[in-house]
Design an enzyme around this catalytic site. Structure first.
Site, PDB file in Angstrom:
ATOM      1  N   ARG A 103       0.843  -1.208   0.000  1.00 22.43           N
ATOM      2  CA  ARG A 103       0.000   0.000   0.000  1.00 22.43           C
ATOM      3  C   ARG A 103       0.871   1.248   0.000  1.00 22.43           C
ATOM      4  NH1 ARG A 103      -2.967  -3.044   4.299  1.00 22.43           N
ATOM      5  NH2 ARG A 103      -4.587  -4.122   3.145  1.00 22.43           N
ATOM      6  N   ASP A 124     -15.869  -1.963  -4.678  1.00 19.41           N
ATOM      7  CA  ASP A 124     -15.911  -3.317  -4.114  1.00 19.41           C
ATOM      8  C   ASP A 124     -17.363  -3.785  -4.137  1.00 19.41           C
ATOM      9  OD1 ASP A 124     -13.677  -5.007  -2.336  1.00 19.41           O
ATOM     10  OD2 ASP A 124     -15.742  -5.562  -1.860  1.00 19.41           O
ATOM     11  N   SER A 125     -17.557  -5.092  -4.052  1.00 22.21           N
ATOM     12  CA  SER A 125     -18.930  -5.608  -4.029  1.00 22.21           C
ATOM     13  C   SER A 125     -19.456  -5.773  -2.601  1.00 22.21           C
ATOM     14  CB  SER A 125     -19.003  -6.949  -4.768  1.00 22.21           C
ATOM     15  OG  SER A 125     -18.091  -7.860  -4.199  1.00 22.21           O
ATOM     16  N   ASP A 178      -6.714  -5.529  -7.189  1.00 25.55           N
ATOM     17  CA  ASP A 178      -6.362  -6.512  -6.158  1.00 25.55           C
ATOM     18  C   ASP A 178      -7.495  -7.524  -6.012  1.00 25.55           C
ATOM     19  OD1 ASP A 178      -5.195  -7.866  -4.067  1.00 25.55           O
ATOM     20  OD2 ASP A 178      -5.618  -6.324  -2.560  1.00 25.55           O
ATOM     21  N   CYS A 200      -3.361 -13.006  -5.645  1.00 26.06           N
ATOM     22  CA  CYS A 200      -3.108 -13.750  -4.409  1.00 26.06           C
ATOM     23  C   CYS A 200      -3.352 -15.243  -4.619  1.00 26.06           C
ATOM     24  CB  CYS A 200      -3.962 -13.196  -3.267  1.00 26.06           C
ATOM     25  SG  CYS A 200      -5.713 -13.274  -3.598  1.00 26.06           S
TER      26      CYS A 200
HETATM   27  N1  SAH Z   1      -7.215  -4.315  -1.740  1.00 26.65           N
HETATM   28  C1  SAH Z   1      -7.873  -4.744  -0.542  1.00 26.65           C
HETATM   29  C2  SAH Z   1      -8.075  -6.242  -0.479  1.00 26.65           C
HETATM   30  C3  SAH Z   1      -8.882  -6.811  -1.620  1.00 26.65           C
HETATM   31  S1  SAH Z   1      -9.441  -8.421  -1.337  1.00 26.65           S
HETATM   32  C4  SAH Z   1      -7.105  -4.239   0.674  1.00 26.65           C
HETATM   33  O1  SAH Z   1      -6.029  -3.677   0.513  1.00 26.65           O
HETATM   34  O2  SAH Z   1      -7.593  -4.394   1.791  1.00 26.65           O
HETATM   35  C5  SAH Z   1     -10.559  -8.669  -2.639  1.00 26.65           C
HETATM   36  C6  SAH Z   1     -11.848  -7.881  -2.576  1.00 26.65           C
HETATM   37  O3  SAH Z   1     -12.598  -8.165  -3.752  1.00 26.65           O
HETATM   38  C7  SAH Z   1     -12.773  -8.189  -1.413  1.00 26.65           C
HETATM   39  O4  SAH Z   1     -12.994  -7.016  -0.691  1.00 26.65           O
HETATM   40  C8  SAH Z   1     -14.085  -8.657  -2.058  1.00 26.65           C
HETATM   41  O5  SAH Z   1     -15.242  -8.127  -1.394  1.00 26.65           O
HETATM   42  C9  SAH Z   1     -13.978  -8.052  -3.422  1.00 26.65           C
HETATM   43  N2  SAH Z   1     -14.689  -8.717  -4.507  1.00 26.65           N
HETATM   44  C10 SAH Z   1     -14.770 -10.046  -4.753  1.00 26.65           C
HETATM   45  N3  SAH Z   1     -15.428 -10.263  -5.902  1.00 26.65           N
HETATM   46  C11 SAH Z   1     -15.773  -9.055  -6.400  1.00 26.65           C
HETATM   47  C12 SAH Z   1     -16.446  -8.609  -7.577  1.00 26.65           C
HETATM   48  N4  SAH Z   1     -16.892  -9.482  -8.477  1.00 26.65           N
HETATM   49  N5  SAH Z   1     -16.617  -7.290  -7.781  1.00 26.65           N
HETATM   50  C13 SAH Z   1     -16.148  -6.406  -6.853  1.00 26.65           C
HETATM   51  N6  SAH Z   1     -15.493  -6.764  -5.749  1.00 26.65           N
HETATM   52  C14 SAH Z   1     -15.305  -8.060  -5.513  1.00 26.65           C
END
Ligand code: SAH
Length: 395
Positions: free
Chosen positions: A212, A251-252, A299, A339
């Site tokens: 980050r 985010d979803s 991510d 990941c």
């Molecule tokens: N970048 C974040 C971590 C991301 S983890 C950090 O630094 O904390 C992956 C994320 O993707 C999760 O929050 C999950 O809710 C979201 N996610 C999963 N599928 C998704 C989709 N189809 N559309 C949007 N978000 C999604």
């Protein structure tokens, strides 16, 4: 001291000696009578030569998890304590034990404690056992952590996929002391809010900590799109530490976005918009509309958790990265993460190659990063090198 024994097939002996901590069921030649589910066992050659010691699980494909290759070490309380102390000492050395901060104290195979995750959020600990043998020992671990760190509370969280694979039930809840619903932790000067009981993983993506800050360095003054933002880790760091100009974070999960908005308002930030949406259709819409950004953070959740899903995952990484690149102005920054432990660094690089080829853009990889050092990579266990975070310039 001859213990209960599991005999390994001849051709699998070298793998055990190479100190990978998993003995798969396909490697086992014979289990001696008297070996029970959850027993400490010696893993031996068919001639009875000691190879390693671990815990037997008759229900899991990982039939024995190995913890020592030294015949003199017993898997007793002193042994677990020494392993935990060794893990905690690393975090101390990293400067990761500041009272208001958060970090991973024990990273399973990375700390030679296969199947145990322990995260610290300020004075609270979260245990997430992913192995039956260690889930059975949580009261021992509770005592050990009380001795060495004196936490205010310890919570246990279940990893449903791991519990199913290992065949154990795990009641979630407080093991010791008190644990609030939402805990505030400080990372890079930002007071993040973490939902320890219902948040993803154990509440926060601790592995992205250094990424980050690294990303924020490239994002100053830019218009950013943060895809899969969860509780806003990258966005908040880019806004506060990187002085990004404006950020749209997607985010979803409405619960994650709610926490992100609270933190944003606590810090008086006015230039981040948090948007609840599915990433794929949103990306397609933005590309169709000709939207442009000066930085995109990607991510996504794990696209491949099993070997059979690798090809499909690579296609998904190609898809999101291609659209992300299409949204970037020339000279834009792409922070692209994966990941999926099943997708190697070389394969991820290949995805970026394919994206550059397809879009006709030039992609310069500036940094190839991994998880923060409280997620140490065990050289004997390549699965521990799961997180990729590539920072790129796209021309
Ligand atoms: N970048 C974040 C971590 C991301 S983890 C950090 O630094 O904390 C992956 C994320 O993707 C999760 O929050 C999950 O809710 C979201 N996610 C999963 N599928 C998704 C989709 N189809 N559309 C949007 N978000 C999604």
């Amino acid at each position: 001291m001859a213990g209960k024994r599991v005999i390994i097939k001849d051709d699998r002996v070298p793998a055990v000696l190479r100190r990978h901590p998993w003995v798969l069921s396909s490697s086992v030649m014979m289990v001696e009578s008297g070996v029970g589910h959850g027993d400490v066992v010696d893993v031996v050659t068919k001639d009875g030569q000691f190879l390693a010691r671990g815990i037997y699980n008759k229900k899991s494909r990982i039939r024995v998890r190995l913890y020592t290759w030294d015949e003199n070490e017993l898997l007793d309380r002193d042994f677990w304590r020494a392993r935990i102390v060794r893990a905690v000492e690393l975090r101390e050395q990293l400067g990761y034990l500041d009272p208001e901060g958060a970090c991973r104290l024990v990273f399973s195979e990375g700390d030679a404690l296969s199947g145990l995750i322990v995260d610290r959020y300020g004075p609270y600990l979260v245990f997430q056992p992913t192995a039956f043998g260690l889930a059975e020992r949580l009261s021992t671990f509770t005592e050990i952590f009380k001795e060495i760190l004196g936490p205010k509370g310890i919570l246990v969280r279940k990893d449903p996929a791991a519990s199913a694979a290992e065949g154990f039930e795990l009641p979630e809840g407080v093991l010791f002391g008190e644990v609030p619903e939402v805990v505030t932790i400080v990372e890079h000067g930002i007071r993040h809010r973490v939902d320890l009981r219902k948040g993803q993983k154990t509440g926060f993506y601790l592995d992205q900590r250094e990424n980050r800050l690294a990303a924020a360095r490239y994002l100053a003054g830019r218009r950013i799109l943060d895809l899969y933002c969860y509780t806003g880790g990258f966005s908040l760091t880019a806004a506060i530490r990187g002085q990004a100009r404006s950020i749209e974070a997607v985010d979803s999960s409405d619960r994650a976005l709610q926490l992100a908005r609270e933190v944003s308002s606590d810090h008086g930030i006015a230039n981040i918009v948090f948007l609840e949406a599915e990433v794929f259709p949103l990306l397609e819409k933005y590309v169709a509309e000709g939207r442009k950004f000066e930085g995109v953070i990607l991510d996504p959740p794990r696209f491949a958790s099993r070997r059979g899903q690798i090809a499909q995952a690579l296609r998904a990484y190609h898809f999101v990265n291609r659209l992300a690149v299409s949204l970037l102005e020339p000279g834009g920054i792409l922070v692209s993460c994966s990941c999926s432990g099943r997708v190697s660094r070389a394969e991820f690089m290949q995805v970026l190659f394919g994206v550059a080829e397809k879009t006709g853009r030039t992609i310069q990889v500036l940094e190839q990063r991994g998880a923060a050092p409280d997620h140490p990579v065990n050289v004997f266990c390549p699965e521990t090198d799961y997180l990729k975070c590539f920072i790129c310039r796209v021309i």
